[in-house]
Design a protein around this motif. Structure first.
Motif, PDB file in Angstrom:
ATOM      1  N   VAL A  64       0.816  -1.227   0.000  1.00 18.38           N
ATOM      2  CA  VAL A  64       0.000   0.000   0.000  1.00 18.38           C
ATOM      3  C   VAL A  64       0.844   1.270   0.000  1.00 18.38           C
ATOM      4  O   VAL A  64       0.464   2.279  -0.610  1.00 18.38           O
ATOM      5  CB  VAL A  64      -0.969   0.001   1.196  1.00 18.38           C
ATOM      6  CG1 VAL A  64      -2.020  -1.075   1.024  1.00 18.38           C
ATOM      7  CG2 VAL A  64      -0.234  -0.187   2.517  1.00 18.38           C
ATOM      8  N   ASN A  65       1.988   1.261   0.688  1.00 20.63           N
ATOM      9  CA  ASN A  65       2.841   2.458   0.716  1.00 20.63           C
ATOM     10  C   ASN A  65       3.417   2.752  -0.661  1.00 20.63           C
ATOM     11  O   ASN A  65       3.511   3.916  -1.070  1.00 20.63           O
ATOM     12  CB  ASN A  65       3.968   2.280   1.733  1.00 20.63           C
ATOM     13  CG  ASN A  65       3.457   2.227   3.154  1.00 20.63           C
ATOM     14  OD1 ASN A  65       3.172   3.242   3.773  1.00 20.63           O
ATOM     15  ND2 ASN A  65       3.310   1.013   3.689  1.00 20.63           N
ATOM     16  N   PHE A  66       3.784   1.706  -1.371  1.00 20.57           N
ATOM     17  CA  PHE A  66       4.316   1.883  -2.724  1.00 20.57           C
ATOM     18  C   PHE A  66       3.228   2.414  -3.652  1.00 20.57           C
ATOM     19  O   PHE A  66       3.456   3.340  -4.441  1.00 20.57           O
ATOM     20  CB  PHE A  66       4.874   0.553  -3.241  1.00 20.57           C
ATOM     21  CG  PHE A  66       5.550   0.659  -4.580  1.00 20.57           C
ATOM     22  CD1 PHE A  66       6.834   1.172  -4.684  1.00 20.57           C
ATOM     23  CD2 PHE A  66       4.910   0.255  -5.739  1.00 20.57           C
ATOM     24  CE1 PHE A  66       7.463   1.280  -5.918  1.00 20.57           C
ATOM     25  CE2 PHE A  66       5.522   0.358  -6.974  1.00 20.57           C
ATOM     26  CZ  PHE A  66       6.806   0.870  -7.063  1.00 20.57           C
ATOM     27  N   LYS A  67       2.028   1.850  -3.540  1.00 24.21           N
ATOM     28  CA  LYS A  67       0.916   2.313  -4.374  1.00 24.21           C
ATOM     29  C   LYS A  67       0.569   3.764  -4.062  1.00 24.21           C
ATOM     30  O   LYS A  67       0.274   4.551  -4.977  1.00 24.21           O
ATOM     31  CB  LYS A  67      -0.304   1.415  -4.155  1.00 24.21           C
ATOM     32  CG  LYS A  67      -0.170   0.025  -4.772  1.00 24.21           C
ATOM     33  CD  LYS A  67      -1.383  -0.834  -4.471  1.00 24.21           C
ATOM     34  CE  LYS A  67      -2.632  -0.273  -5.130  1.00 24.21           C
ATOM     35  NZ  LYS A  67      -3.827  -1.120  -4.837  1.00 24.21           N
ATOM     36  N   ASN A  68       0.625   4.127  -2.788  1.00 27.14           N
ATOM     37  CA  ASN A  68       0.338   5.512  -2.405  1.00 27.14           C
ATOM     38  C   ASN A  68       1.376   6.474  -2.969  1.00 27.14           C
ATOM     39  O   ASN A  68       1.050   7.603  -3.366  1.00 27.14           O
ATOM     40  CB  ASN A  68       0.283   5.649  -0.883  1.00 27.14           C
ATOM     41  CG  ASN A  68      -0.956   5.005  -0.284  1.00 27.14           C
ATOM     42  OD1 ASN A  68      -1.936   4.756  -0.980  1.00 27.14           O
ATOM     43  ND2 ASN A  68      -0.917   4.705   1.002  1.00 27.14           N
ATOM     44  N   LEU A  69       2.630   6.021  -3.008  1.00 24.82           N
ATOM     45  CA  LEU A  69       3.688   6.850  -3.582  1.00 24.82           C
ATOM     46  C   LEU A  69       3.445   7.084  -5.073  1.00 24.82           C
ATOM     47  O   LEU A  69       3.582   8.210  -5.571  1.00 24.82           O
ATOM     48  CB  LEU A  69       5.056   6.195  -3.362  1.00 24.82           C
ATOM     49  CG  LEU A  69       6.251   6.901  -4.004  1.00 24.82           C
ATOM     50  CD1 LEU A  69       6.450   8.291  -3.402  1.00 24.82           C
ATOM     51  CD2 LEU A  69       7.523   6.060  -3.846  1.00 24.82           C
ATOM     52  N   LEU A  70       3.083   6.025  -5.791  1.00 27.13           N
ATOM     53  CA  LEU A  70       2.777   6.179  -7.220  1.00 27.13           C
ATOM     54  C   LEU A  70       1.641   7.181  -7.422  1.00 27.13           C
ATOM     55  O   LEU A  70       1.686   8.010  -8.328  1.00 27.13           O
ATOM     56  CB  LEU A  70       2.396   4.823  -7.826  1.00 27.13           C
ATOM     57  CG  LEU A  70       3.493   3.764  -7.913  1.00 27.13           C
ATOM     58  CD1 LEU A  70       2.940   2.490  -8.545  1.00 27.13           C
ATOM     59  CD2 LEU A  70       4.697   4.256  -8.700  1.00 27.13           C
TER      60      LEU A  70
END
Length: 354
Positions: free
Chosen positions: A63-69
Motif C-alpha cells: 500500500v505504501n508503494f501504491k500511495n507513492l505512485l
C-alpha cells in the motif's frame, strides 16, 4: 546553521529519503557509486524495448508503494497472465500446460519502474547527486563527518546509508569502528536479488499472445526458472523477461545465451528464436549491490529488517534507510518506501528537539 545530510545510494530509498527531507532546513546531497541512479531498479528503455533488469512487480498489499505512485501521479497496470502457461517439472518430461488463477494479480509501473526513479529525481531540484563516487572511508572522529571516495572528500553532519547492509559493513572503513554486534549482523544480511540473473528477449510482435499463451514459464529444470510477458502498457513493445539459475553465472554471456535458446525453442517453439535483442544483468557481479567479500550461502531475506538497522549510531549522526532495514517487506520496493519514510521521520523528530 543549516545542517548537511549526505545520503549514500541513489536508489529508491535514497532518493525518497531526500524527497521527504528536502525543504526541511537541511542541505542534502546524494553520493552514488554507479554511473546511473536507481540502484536495483533498472529499466532498459529504447525505441524497441522496455524491459526490467531489476525490481519490477508489486501487489495489492504494497500500500505504501501504491500511495507513492499516486502521489507522484504515476500509473500502473496488471501483469499479463492470461492464457496457457507452462510448467517444466522434470528434464525427462515435456513441459506441462497449466492455467494460473487470476485471483492475486501483480502490477507494473507504466513506462517502466525507472519512471519512478526519474520522477523522484525531477522533484529533487536542490539536491546534487554525485555519480561514480565509491565510498571507501567514513570518519566520525571530528565534529564534521568525512566521507572519502577516490575522487574527493565530502564533509557532512549526518550520514544516511541506503546501501545494502553487507556492502556497507564489508567495503567501507568506518572510524571509529561500528559496534561489533551490528557489523556481525550486517555482514550476514542477505541483499535481495544479489544472486539473481535477470534476462529479457525482445520481439517485434507477441507471438505467444497471438496463440493464447501467457508467456509464463515455471521450470524446475532451467536454465530459465521463471519467465513472464514483459510487453509494455501501450502494447507497442514486446518481450519475455525473467530469471535464470544463479549457477549460470559461471558461463560467459555467449554460453548462457546458447543454453537459453535451447530451452526457449523447446518450450515456445521456433518463433521464440526470432528475437530482436537480448539483455541480461548478473546482479552478483554488480559491485554496488554485492560485496566481493560476502561469501557463503545465505537464506533469502536473512537478517532483513533486523532492529539494529533502525537504530542510529555515533550520537545520532549515522542512520540506515535501505530496503533491507525496513520492519515490513524488507528487500522489496515497499520496504524501500517504508524505510525512507521511517528514517526521515526519525531525523525530523531529532531536529525538532534541538
Amino acid at each position: 546553521m543549516t545542517k548537511k545530510i549526505t545520503i549514500l545510494g541513489a536508489g529508491l530509498s535514497g532518493l525518497l529519503t531526500a524527497y521527504h527531507l528536502q525543504n526541511k532546513d537541511f542541505d542534502i546531497e546524494i553520493i552514488e557509486a554507479r554511473n546511473r541512479i536507481g540502484g536495483r531498479i533498472h529499466t532498459i528503455n529504447s525505441d524497441t524495448a522496455q524491459v526490467e533488469m531489476g525490481a519490477t512487480w508489486f501487489n495489492e498489499i504494497h500500500v505504501n508503494f501504491k500511495n507513492l505512485l499516486s502521489e507522484l501521479e504515476l500509473g500502473y497496470f496488471e501483469q499479463f497472465m492470461q492464457g496457457t502457461s507452462y510448467f517444466e517439472p522434470f528434464s525427462a518430461a515435456p513441459a506441462q500446460e497449466i492455467q494460473i488463477p487470476q485471483n492475486s494479480p501483480s502490477y507494473r509501473v507504466v513506462g517502466g519502474t525507472s519512471q519512478l526513479i526519474e520522477t523522484l529525481k525531477s522533484k529533487l531540484t536542490d539536491v546534487p547527486i554525485h555519480l561514480n563516487e565509491v565510498v571507501s572511508n567514513i570518519d566520525f572522529d571530528n565534529e564534521k563527518i568525512k566521507i572519502t571516495t577516490p575522487n574527493k572528500i565530502f564533509e557532512t553532519d549526518y550520514v544516511i546509508s541506503t546501501l545494502p547492509q553487507a556492502l556497507f559493513a564489508n567495503d567501507i572503513n568506518i572510524n571509529p569502528p561500528l559496534p561489533q554486534k551490528l557489523t556481525d549482523i550486517a555482514k550476514k544480511t542477505h541483499t535481495w536479488m544479489q544472486d539473481s540473473i535477470k534476462i529479457a528477449f525482445v520481439y517485434d510482435d507477441p507471438f505467444w499472445r497471438n496463440k493464447n499463451y501467457s508467456g509464463t514459464l515455471f521450470s524446475n529444470v532451467g536454465p530459465i526458472t521463471e519467465f513472464y510477458d514483459q510487453s509494455n502498457a501501450a502494447l507497442n513493445k514486446f518481450a519475455l523477461c525473467g530469471f535464470i539459475s544463479s549457477g549460470m553465472e559461471m558461463y560467459t554471456q555467449e554460453e548462457r545465451l546458447e543454453k537459453l535458446k535451447i530451452q526457449l525453442e523447446k518450450i515456445f517453439g521456433q518463433e521464440s528464436l526470432n528475437f530482436t535483442s537480448y539483455h541480461e544483468t548478473v546482479w552478483a557481479k554488480e559491485t554496488a549491490t554485492k560485496s566481493a567479500k560476502q561469501i557463503g550461502f545465505m537464506y533469502p531475506h536473512q537478517n532483513n529488517g533486523h532492529p539494529l538497522f533502525r537504530e542510529s549510531y555515533y550520537d545520532n549522526r549515522l542512520f540506515f534507510a535501505g530496503t533491507e532495514t525496513a520492519n515490513q517487506y524488507p528487500g522489496y520496493m515497499e520496504g524501500a518506501v517504508i524505510a525512507a519514510k521511517n528514517t526521515a521521520e526519525t531525523i525530523l523528530k531529532l531536529q525538532s528537539k534541538v
